[in-house]
Each structure stands twice: as structure tokens, then as C-alpha cells.
Design a protein around this motif. Structure first.
Motif, PDB file in Angstrom:
ATOM      1  N   GLU A 131       0.758  -1.216  -0.640  1.00 34.23           N
ATOM      2  CA  GLU A 131       0.223   0.025  -0.259  1.00 34.23           C
ATOM      3  C   GLU A 131       0.864   1.087  -0.079  1.00 34.23           C
ATOM      4  N   VAL A 164     -12.411   3.282   3.870  1.00 32.81           N
ATOM      5  CA  VAL A 164     -11.668   2.809   3.339  1.00 32.81           C
ATOM      6  C   VAL A 164     -12.106   2.540   2.261  1.00 32.81           C
ATOM      7  N   ALA A 243     -12.283   1.034  12.061  1.00 36.67           N
ATOM      8  CA  ALA A 243     -11.438   0.979  11.064  1.00 36.67           C
ATOM      9  C   ALA A 243     -12.234   2.643  10.510  1.00 36.67           C
ATOM     10  N   ARG A 246      -8.273   4.135   6.424  1.00 32.59           N
ATOM     11  CA  ARG A 246      -6.757   2.939   5.922  1.00 32.59           C
ATOM     12  C   ARG A 246      -7.395   1.900   4.011  1.00 32.59           C
ATOM     13  N   TYR A 248      -6.488  -0.472   1.735  1.00 31.46           N
ATOM     14  CA  TYR A 248      -5.726  -1.766   1.588  1.00 31.46           C
ATOM     15  C   TYR A 248      -5.960  -2.234   0.262  1.00 31.46           C
ATOM     16  N   ARG A 295      -1.846  -6.372   4.788  1.00 28.43           N
ATOM     17  CA  ARG A 295      -2.279  -4.986   6.045  1.00 28.43           C
ATOM     18  C   ARG A 295      -3.622  -5.890   6.188  1.00 28.43           C
ATOM     19  N   GLU A 299      -4.684  -6.875   9.672  1.00 29.07           N
ATOM     20  CA  GLU A 299      -5.851  -5.515  10.663  1.00 29.07           C
ATOM     21  C   GLU A 299      -7.123  -6.060  10.599  1.00 29.07           C
TER      22      GLU A 299
END
Length: 333
Positions: A131, A164, A243, A246, A248, A295, A299
């Protein structure tokens, strides 16, 4: 949660909707049906025909369904077309995306999972892609997806948006009820299967002079069930506050497959000949694109369950055969 899925009548969106409904969420699908199919929307999900460029229609959907979060799938997504018609991609993927974000802001909806693409990395210097690797798209499709990712960060700063972004390449395979029905079809797996069924001509391999083990492009293929599961994990993590903001990657464990390997696997799965010929390279195509999912595994606990290429191809073939038995249109739309 009450979740709006834009593009939820499309291939991946319909499987995500199927998964969300199975998990007990209240889902409304918002789709203009330009590429999606009304019959792909699972029973139990509401449906509203509309376009993400229509802010009033979006605000009406948020009011009607009491939306709490969004899964944003609606987009134009053909690399070659984006090179030849970049304006279409900026309108759909950037202007449409911003229209959605403004409607969310007006309705007080502050959570979104975005279907992005690993094409934002362009021609990466290492594999598998992580990422934090440099972002340098080589085509307008990747560029417009990256532009929307960056808009999400600014909307977070200005409006507290939780988001996300999921970056992935080639969804493939099928569930019992949902498979690929694009018209025209450009994705490799359904193209080779149509050729096996005699419903399409020979498969064109776009270039065989890339710096790969057999000269053809290497790509990540991930089962659509696994992709849907990742989207559900992400939206549930946002809903629970686990979350926020982020990015991913979603991949098949760091191993990609060449075009020739996909064709050979399809021959093995179907037991049928698949004619293929080599054509010129396609504009904007990097040689190798394989994503690392470390990742999101760490997570959010994402674990792909259907990574085997034969299983991916076999599920798509089974869906095509079942569709033929039901007497539907050729498994092509």
C-alpha cells in the motif's frame, strides 16, 4: 447497518449485496443499469435505478432508506477505453464520485468503502505491491480512481468522513446466482470460457514480449466471493469504529498468473480446446501487477478462501453452464 451499494446490480456489486444481506444488513442498491442487471439484485435488497451523477436522486435515496454507510462500486473500469476516452472516466469516476460525497455530506452519512484499483500503482518497481509503494497510474482509469481516493482524504479532513479504499485487480469466478455478464466482455476468464463453449472466437493475447516467464502479462486473480467478503469486513469495521481512513490491497497471496496460464487452466477445467492468438500490446498495460494483502489480513482478519485458479475458473464455468440450462441469454451479457 442500512447500507447503500452504488453499482450493486453489477458483477462484484451484486455479490457484495448478496453477502451483506446474508449478514443481516439492510441493503439498498443504487444502479443506473448501464452495465448492471436488475435480476442480479438479491431478494431482500431494495433497488433504486439512478446515476451517481444525479445528486438529487442520491439525496432522495439517502432519505428514503435512512442510509448509514455506502459501498461505492459504480464506475467505468476499462483500461483501454479510458485511454481512448478519458473524459468519460473523469465524469463517471471523479465527478460522479464527488456528487456522491456531497450527497453523503448533505445527508449526514459519514462512512464509505470505496472499490478502488491496484492500477493506481502504474508500473511498480517491485512485486507484490504494498500500500505504501509509489502511486503512478499509467492510464486514466487508474488516475481517476486515485483522484477519488485523494478526495476521500480531503473530505475526511473537512467533514470527518470515515473511509476505506480497497485496491484490487481482476475479480473472477462466480457464486451460484451471480457471475460476469458484461457486454461487451473484456475480462480474460469469461472470454476464455466463452471460447471453450463455442460462443466466442479465438482469445486474443495482447502481447507476448513482456519481461515475464512466458512473455504474457501477469495479473492477480481473486475470487469474487473473497472480494465481497473483504468489502463486508471493511464496512463492518467502519461501522464498529475499528477502521478509519485506511487503504488496503486485495490480492491472491502474492502470486499472479500469466495470460497463458489462465488459458491453459481453463482448458484443463473445461476439457475443451480454446483457440488463442497473439495480438499487439494494449495501451496502458503494465507487465506485472500483483498485490499483497498482508495489511488487511493483519488488521481486519481477511483470509481468502478461494485462491486456487482452477476453483476460480471452475466456479465461473459452472455458473455459465447453469445459465445455459435455465434457458437464459448466452452467458454473455
Amino acid at each position: 447497518m442500512r447500507i447503500l451499494v452504488t453499482g450493486g446490480a453489477g458483477y462484484i456489486g451484486s455479490v457484495i449485496t448478496e453477502e451483506l444481506v446474508a449478514r443481516g444488513h439492510d441493503v439498498a442498491v443504487f444502479d443506473n443499469l448501464a452495465k448492471g442487471h436488475r435480476d442480479a439484485v438479491v431478494e431482500g435488497a431494495a433497488f433504486l435505478q439512478g446515476d451517481v451523477l444525479d445528486g438529487e436522486a442520491l439525496r432522495g435515496a439517502f432519505r428514503t432508506y435512512g442510509v448509514e454507510a455506502v459501498v461505492h462500486m459504480a464506475a467505468d473500469s476499462l483500461v483501454g477505453e479510458s485511454v481512448g476516452n478519458p473524459g468519460k472516466y473523469y465524469r463517471s469516476n471523479v465527478v460522479g464520485g464527488l456528487t456522491l460525497l456531497d450527497a453523503m455530506r448533505d445527508a449526514g452519512v459519514g462512512r464509505i468503502v470505496f472499490s478502488s484499483t491496484a492500477a493506481v500503482y502504474g508500473e511498480p518497481n517491485k512485486q507484490p505491491i504494498e500500500e505504501d509503494d509509489p502511486l503512478a497510474p499509467t492510464n486514466p482509469y487508474g488516475e481517476t480512481k486515485l483522484a477519488f481516493e485523494r478526495a476521500l482524504a480531503w473530505y475526511e479532513r473537512a467533514h470527518g468522513l470515515s473511509h476505506v479504499s480497497l485496491r484490487y485487480f481482476n475479480a473472477a469466478g462466480a457464486t451460484d446466482r451471480c457471475g460476469e455478464r458484461h457486454d461487451p466482455e473484456t475480462h480474460l476468464v469469461p472470454l476464455v470460457l466463452r471460447a471453450a463453449l463455442g460462443e466466442a472466437g479465438e482469445v486474443v493475447i495482447f502481447g507476448d514480449d513482456y519481461p515475464t516467464k512466458d512473455g504474457t502479462c501477469v495479473r492477480d486473480y481473486i475470487h469474487v466471493r473473497d472480494l465481497a467478503h473483504a468489502h463486508v469486513l471493511a464496512i463492518e469495521a467502519i461501522g464498529a469504529g475499528r477502521a478509519k481512513s485506511r487503504v488496503y490491497n486485495l490480492g491472491c497471496g502474492g502470486r499472479g498468473y500469466t495470460v497463458r496460464e489462465v488459458i491453459d487452466a481453463a482448458r484443463d477445467v473445461t476439457g475443451r480446446p480454446i483457440p488463442a492468438r497473439v495480438g499487439p500490446r494494449r495501451a496502458g498495460d503494465p507487465a506485472v501487477l500483483v498485490a499483497s494483502s498482508t495489511r488487511i489480513e493483519r488488521e481486519l482478519g481477511f483470509r481468502p478462501r478461494h485462491q486456487d485458479l482452477a476453483e476460480i475458473i471452475g466456479s465461473a464455468f459452472d455458473w455459465m453452464l447453469a445459465r445455459r440450462r435455465r434457458g437464459g441469454a448466452r452467458p454473455a451479457a
